[in-house]
Design an enzyme around this catalytic site. Structure first.
Site, PDB file in Angstrom:
ATOM      1  N   ASP A 174     -18.266  14.606  27.565  1.00 47.23           N
ATOM      2  CA  ASP A 174     -18.335  13.513  26.418  1.00 47.23           C
ATOM      3  C   ASP A 174     -18.081  12.478  27.372  1.00 47.23           C
ATOM      4  OD1 ASP A 174     -17.701  11.499  24.752  1.00 47.23           O
ATOM      5  OD2 ASP A 174     -17.648  12.669  23.282  1.00 47.23           O
ATOM      6  N   SER A 223     -20.082   7.882  20.272  1.00 51.81           N
ATOM      7  CA  SER A 223     -19.857   9.620  19.709  1.00 51.81           C
ATOM      8  C   SER A 223     -19.928  10.028  18.731  1.00 51.81           C
ATOM      9  CB  SER A 223     -18.664  10.052  20.743  1.00 51.81           C
ATOM     10  OG  SER A 223     -18.801  10.024  21.773  1.00 51.81           O
ATOM     11  N   THR A 284     -16.589  14.087  18.381  1.00 51.44           N
ATOM     12  CA  THR A 284     -17.127  14.752  18.285  1.00 51.44           C
ATOM     13  C   THR A 284     -16.833  16.759  17.579  1.00 51.44           C
ATOM     14  OG1 THR A 284     -17.473  13.682  20.490  1.00 51.44           O
ATOM     15  CG2 THR A 284     -18.084  15.758  20.680  1.00 51.44           C
ATOM     16  N   HIS A 447     -13.625   5.326  29.903  1.00 47.18           N
ATOM     17  CA  HIS A 447     -13.452   4.007  29.258  1.00 47.18           C
ATOM     18  C   HIS A 447     -12.799   3.280  29.977  1.00 47.18           C
ATOM     19  CE1 HIS A 447     -15.411   4.672  25.550  1.00 47.18           C
ATOM     20  NE2 HIS A 447     -15.380   5.454  25.457  1.00 47.18           N
ATOM     21  N   HIS A 612     -19.824   2.763  26.378  1.00 41.22           N
ATOM     22  CA  HIS A 612     -21.382   3.327  26.862  1.00 41.22           C
ATOM     23  C   HIS A 612     -22.237   2.627  27.072  1.00 41.22           C
ATOM     24  CE1 HIS A 612     -19.319   6.848  23.637  1.00 41.22           C
ATOM     25  NE2 HIS A 612     -18.091   5.736  24.060  1.00 41.22           N
TER      26      HIS A 612
END
EC number: 3.1.3.1
Lengths: 656, 656
Positions: A174, A223, A284, A447, A612
Site C-alpha cells: 500500500d 486506497s 484495501t 503517512h 498520497h
C-alpha cells in the site's frame, strides 16, 4: 461525457469550464444529467453492475439555469451501429420508482469560507444487477431537460474465456513506489563497489509494468477507489469501494460493480483469501467484496465479509481466509467494540464454521482444511520494526480479545500469507484460488513520516514474496500461479543523501544542523547493513536501524514537523499535533530526539500527516500471463488482465 | 574489496568500519591498497581500460599505522582456477615508472570544522590501454605492506558477438523519474473519467525496465559518473567521465575505460552523433568520448570531442554530429570565450570539415552528407517554455557567435534530433550509427525547482521520441534501430494535489495560504489542458500554463524558498540567493508572485538549489534486443545490453 446540450445547458457548461476544478458538484458528472457507469467505462463481458441515473436542478450558484426538476428523463442503451432500446426493454427489467433528494456543495474555497453552499435538487432512478455480454462499444443515452442529453460510451472488452492460471496471488504494497523500493534495497542489501551482492525478490521478477493510479474525478486517489479499480476494472471516487459515487445520502445505495473475487467465485467456484497488516475492514482488504461509498462504514463492511452485501441481491462469496487486525469491529460493545448491529463477530464467524485465531501460535497450528478468521490485534497490526527490534512498543492494550491486555504474539505478513496459501490450496482443490496479501503499513507509516518503519514493512513484504515463491515451488504450484506485486498509489518520497546524526545533534542552530546533510559523493554508502553481524535470521533486513549516518529521506507534502532523520524507537512517529481543541497542527515537540530541524509544512494546517501522490506505481509479474503486465497502463487493466488469465469473460449469458 | 590484511591493517579496517561513512579517503578503496578497476568490476570482452594501483601511507588520523610508504608493491592477474602472472607479463607491458604524491582529506564534518585534515602519502603505478578477451572471472591481486593484499574480482562478460541492431538511439531525460513522467502526462494529455484519450510516446514502448543509478562509492550519483556507467559498463565516482577516480592531483591521468561509442567505432566503423539541450561540454553529452576525473574541465572536453584524449594513446572517434549549447567554449577569449589553448573551436572544427551551424534556420538547411557542429547559444539552450510561450525571455546576450546579441533562433530537441538522424543515416551507410539525444534541462529546471519548465522539457523529449519513431518508420529504418529512453538519476519530485492560486494569492498569512492546497478528491482534474483550444500545433503540450488550479508539486530536498506553485513567466526560477559575499542562501524575495509561502529548506544553507535522488529510473525499449531491457537491473547493464545488441564483445584479440 460526450454531451449534446441545449443552448442553456451549453452556457452552463461553458461557465463550468471557466471556473472548473472547483469543489465538484458530483465527480464524474460535469453536466446536469448523470449516468453511472459514466462515459468511457470498460466492462468485463458478463460482469454485473448497477446503473444510476441522476438529473440535477441547481437552485443557486453558477449552474442555476431556472429550469424545473425534470422527473421524466429517459435512458436508452444500444450497441454502436444498432438501434437503441429503453433500458427496461434492453435488460428486461421493471421500471424502478423515481427517487428524489437534494444536496449542497461549495463551488470553491471562497464559497466555503463565506459559508455559501450551492443547493441541487435531484431526480433519480437505479437499475440493479444487470450485465452486458456481447463485446463491443455501446452507447447509453440519458435524455433530460427537454432535449439535453448525456451520452456515455461503454466498452465491453473482448477477452479470451480460456483459463490460463489456476491461482492468482496479488501482493499490494500500500502506497509503495519505485522510490521506496530503491530505498529498501539500499538498507536491506549489501553492495560492493556499486554491485549489489543480493537483490530484492521483486527485482528478480521477469516482467515490470507501471500502472496509473488516478481516480475517475481527481488525479490523486485514496486506497479505496484505487483498490476498487484493481478489483473491478472501474475507476471511481475517493472513499468508494466497488461503487460509483452518486449524490444520495445513503452510502449503501450507490451503483455497484462486481469484483474479480466475486466473478471468479461465481463462474468457477474458486476460493478467496484476504491477508492484510491493516485492520481487516480497511479499504484495501475490504475491496475484494465490499460495496459502499463510505469506506469508513467498518462495521457494515465486516458484516459484508461474512454475509455479503446487505439489502440487495448480489454475488455471494464465502471467503476462506481472513487474516489481519481490527478486533474492535469483532468483539461486542460490552468489551468496548463497535460492531454491526452490536453483534459479536467472532461468534458470527464461528457460527459459519470459521476457526477463530487470535495469535501467531494458533495461526501456525491452525487446520488447513477449515475456513479461518485470524484477528491479531485492535487496530492495525504491529510493525515489523516493533515486532522485531523495539519490542517494548508492543506493550499496549491491543489484545484482539478485547481484554485490554497487550497483543504480544502477533504474526508477520509472511506467516499469515503462507498459512493462507496452505488453507486455500487444501480447500480449493482443482478450483484454484485468489489471494490478496497487503503490506498495509508501508502506507500508514509513510503517512506519519516514519520512513524507517515504512521501509521495514516494505522489506517484510519482499521477504513474504520470497517465501511465497519458495513455498509454491516446494509444493509444485508455482507454475500454475500468477504472482503480481503492485501498489494502489504512491507517496512523494525519495532519498537524497545521508545525514550525520552525530553532527546534527551537536549543533544548536537549525541552519547549522543542515550541514549534517551529505549529498552526491558525500552521501557515501549505506551504513544500515555494514556495521556488524545481522541480528535477524533473514538477511534481507538491516542489522542496525540507528547507524551514525542515516538516510536523508522524506516526503514532499508534510505537516509542520521536526526532522532528525533517525529511527523512532518509541513506536510509530507522530509528526504534528494540534493545539488543544483545535485542528491547528504544529510540529510535535516530542517527536524524535528533540534536536531535529524545525520545518514548516506545505499541507493545510488541519492535516497532521502526509498525503498520497500522483506517481505511476510499479507492477511486478511472474507466472502464467506475466507477459500481459509489461509496459505502462491504467490501473483498471490489472483487473482485465487478471480476468483474462482466469478466463472470466462471458460473451453469452449463462443458461437458466 | 576482499581483503587479506595483516593484523595491523585489520585493526585499521575495524576502526574504519566503526567510523565509516565519513568523508572517504578514496571512494572505491576502503583499504590502504587500491586497485582500479576495483573489485566487482565487469568488462566487455576486449574493452580497453587502464589499471591504476595505489598504496596509501596515512601519516595521521584514524588510519595511521606507522608503516613506511611501500614502494615495492606487486600486482598479479590470473583467471580463476589458473595461475596468476605479474601484470607486465600478463599484458606484455614494460614496467611503468613509480609515481608518488600525497593528498589530504577530512575524516568527518567535525574534522572539517576543526580544520584538521588527514595526510596520506601515495606510491602508485599505472598500466595503460590493456584489454582482456576471454570471458570469465579473474583475480587481480595487489600485494603491499609486507604481505597485506587487496584482491579484486573482475568479470569479463560473455556476450554474443553477432550484431542484432544496425543503429541505437539513446534518449536520456536527464534527472527524469517515473514521477515526472506521470506529471507530464497529466498536464499534456486529456483524460475523461479516468481514461486518457492519448498517451505519451514513452507509454507505448513495449518493454519497461528500472535501472539502479547509484555511484561506485556513494548512493547518490551525479550526471557524469552515471552517464559513464551507461557508456562504459563501469560505475565510478561523482564528477568522473569514463575514468575511475584516483587520488592524484592531475584530473586527466585517472584510469580510463573505453566507451560504447569508442568500441562501436573501433570495431565496426559505425558513426556517432551527440545532441543535447545543455552546453555540449556538459557531463551527459561529453560522456560519449571524454575521459577525465573533472567534468568541469569544459575546454579540454570540447577539444576531446574533436581531437580525442590528450597525451595518451586511446581510441579515436570522429563524431559526425554535435548539436547543443555552450558557445563560450568555442569562440575565442577575444570575444569573452574560454577555450582550450585559447583557440577558436569553430575554426578548429571547420578545419576538420564540419559544417558550422549557429541557428535553427541553418540547421534545417544543413547538408546531410557532411559532418556538422551546431552550437546555438551560450550556456544551456533555451527551454521549451521560453522558446514557445514566454519568448520575451530569449532577449539575453547569448548569441553563439559571441557577439552579445540574443540567441532568438534556437532549434528544439526534436529538430536537432531529426537532423542528426538524417546526417548519420546518410553518412554511416551500411555501418550504422549510435546517437545520444539528451533532454538536459529536465534536470536543470528541477535543480532550480522550476517544475513547469522541467515538465515542458520532458514533454519536448516525448514529442521528440514520437517524431523520431515516425521519421524512422517513414524511412524504413525503424526495425533495424534500437530505441532506448532512460535517465541518469532522479530528483525527489512528485505531485500531491492541486493549488487554488487565486485563493492562495488572496490570503495574507502563510498558514492560511496552505488551505489553497487540495489533496485527494479535492485535487480534481488537470486544468492544464481543459481550458480552451490548444495554442501549439502539437497536442502534447498544455495550452495554458497558468490555470487557476495548478499542480501541488515539489521536491524533497530544497533550499529556503517561496512557493506559490505558479509558472515562472520571467524565465527559469532562482529559488534562493545568498547574502552579499556569503554562501548563506535564503529564499529569493523576488521569486514568483511574492505571495508564496515561505518554506525553510533541508539542504545545507550553502546550497541554492535542489539535488539528485536515489530512486531507480525507468528504461523504455523498442526495437531489436528490446527484450534485454525488461525488469530491474544495474545501470551498467544498459551498456552491456547495447554492446550485445551491436555485437561488440570480442573473445579473442584482433589480428595484428
Amino acid at each position: 461525457m460526450k454531451c449534446t446540450c441545449s443552448i442553456v445547458a451549453a452556457a452552463a457548461l461553458l461557465l463550468n469550464a471557466v471556473s472548473a476544478q472547483t469543489f465538484r458538484r458530483l465527480g464524474a458528472c460535469p453536466t446536469l444529467g448523470c449516468v453511472f457507469p459514466p462515459d468511457q467505462a470498460d466492462f468485463l463481458a458478463g460482469q454485473y453492475f448497477d446503473i444510476r441515473l441522476e438529473v440535477h436542478q441547481p437552485v443557486n450558484g453558477s449552474e442555476a439555469i431556472g429550469l424545473p426538476l425534470d422527473e421524466k428523463f429517459t435512458f436508452t442503451i444500444g450497441k454502436k451501429g444498432a438501434a437503441s432500446k429503453p433500458v427496461t426493454e434492453y435488460f428486461k427489467l421493471q421500471e424502478p420508482k423515481l427517487e428524489k433528494w437534494n444536496f449542497t456543495w461549495f463551488e470553491d474555497l471562497f464559497a466555503r469560507d463565506a459559508k455559501k453552499p450551492s443547493l441541487v435538487n435531484v431526480a433519480s432512478k437505479a437499475y440493479r444487477r444487470v450485465a452486458i455480454y456481447e463485446p463491443g462499444e455501446y452507447t447509453a443515452t440519458l435524455t433530460y431537460n427537454n432535449g439535453s442529453s448525456t451520452e456515455a460510451t461503454w466498452t465491453i472488452r473482448d477477452l479470451a474465456e480460456e483459463r490460463k492460471a489456476k491461482n492468482i496471488i496479488l501482493f499490494i504494497g500500500d502506497g509503495m513506489t519505485t522510490n521506496m523500493i530503491t530505498a529498501a534495497r539500499l538498507i536491506g542489501h549489501k553492495s560492493i563497489n556499486g554491485k549489489y551482492q543480493s537483490l530484492l525478490a521483486m527485482d528478480k521478477f521477469p516482467v515490470l509494468g507501471h500502472q496509473m493510479t488516478h481516480s475517475i474525478d481527481s488525479f490523486i486517489t485514496d486506497s479505496a477507489n484505487s483498490a476498487a479499480a484493481l478489483n473491478t476494472g472501474h475507476k471511481s471516487t475517493v472513499n468508494c469501494l466497488n461503487v460509483y459515487a452518486d449524490s444520495s445520502i445513503n452510502p449503501f445505495d450507490d451503483p455497484k460493480v462486481e469484483t474479480i473475487a466475486e466473478i471468479f467465485h461465481r463462474l468457477t467456484g474458486g476460493h478467496i483469501g484476504i491477508v492484510s497488516t491493516a485492520y481487516i475492514a480497511d479499504a484495501t482488504p475490504a475491496a475484494l467484496v465490499a460495496h459502499t461509498r463510505n469506506r469508513g462504514a467498518y462495521e457494515a463492511i465486516v458484516d459484508q465479509l461474512l454475509n455479503g452485501v446487505q439489502n440487495y441481491t448480489w454475488t455471494d462469496v464465502p471467503i476462506d481466509v481472513i487474516f489481519g487486525g481490527g478486533a474492535e469491529q469483532f468483539y461486542p460493545p460490552s468489551l468496548g467494540g463497535k460492531t454491526y448491529q452490536n453483534k459479536n463477530y467472532y461468534d458470527e464467524f464461528a457460527k459459519q464454521k470459521y476457526q477463530i485465531i487470535q495469535n501467531r501460535t494458533s495461526l501456525l497450528s491452525a487446520k488447513n482444511s477449515e475456513k479461518a478468521l485470524g484477528i491479531f490485534t485492535v487496530s492495525n497490526m504491529a510493525k515489523w520494526l516493533d515486532r522485531n527490534v523495539y519490542r517494548q512498543n508492543l506493550n499496549q492494550s491491543l489484545s484482539p480479545a478485547g481484554d485490554k491486555k497487550p497483543a504480544l504474539d502477533q504474526p508477520g505478513l509472511k506467516e499469515m500469507t503462507l498459512k493462507a496459501i496452505d488453507i486455500l490450496q487444501e480447500r480449493s482443490g482443482d478450483k484454484g484460488y485468489f489471494l490478496l496479501s497487503e503490506a498495509a503499513s508501508i502506507d500508514k507509516m509513510m503517512h506519519v513520516l516514519d520512513y524507517d518503519r515504512a521501509l521495514g514493512e516494505l522489506l517484510e513484504l519482499d521477504d513474504t514474496i520470497k517465501a511465497t515463491i519458495a513455498h509454491l515451488n516446494s509444493t509444485n504450484c508455482l507454475k500454475e500461479t500468477l504472482i503480481l506485486v503492485t501498489a494502489d498509489h504512491g507517496h512523494g518520497f525519495d532519498v537524497m543523501g545521508s545525514v550525520d546524526t552525530h553532527y546534527l545533534a551537536a549543533q544548536n542552530v537549525d541552519r547549522k544542523k543542515r550541514d549534517a546533510v551529505g549529498t552526491y559523493e558525500q552521501s557515501g554508502l549505506s551504513q544500515y547493513i555494514n556495521t556488524g553481524n545481522l541480528t535477524y535470521t533473514d538477511s534481507n533486513f538491516p542489522s542496525n536501524w540507528s547507524p551514525r549516518y542515516t538516510l536523508f529521506q522524506g516526503l514532499m507534502a508534510d505537516p509542520d514537523r521536526r526532522e532528525d532523520w533517525s529511527v523512532h524507537k518509541d513506536g510509530p512517529r507522530l509528526p504534528a499535533v494540534a493545539a488543544n481543541g483545535t485542528k491547528d497542527n504544529y510540529a510535535n515537540p516530542r517527536d524524535g530526539s528533540g534536536k531535529g530541524i524545525l520545518l514548516n509544512g506545505t499541507l493545510p494546517v488541519g492535516d497532521d500527516q502526509g498525503v498520497h501522490s500522483l506517481t505511476d506505481v510499479p507492477v511486478f509479474a511472474m507466472g502464467p500471463c506475466q507477459e500481459l503486465f509489461g509496459g505502462v497502463y491504467n490501473s483498471i487493466d490489472i483487473f482485465y488482465n487478471m480476468a483474462e488469465c482466469f478466463g472470466l469473460g462471458r460473451g453469452t449469458p449463462p443458461k437458466q
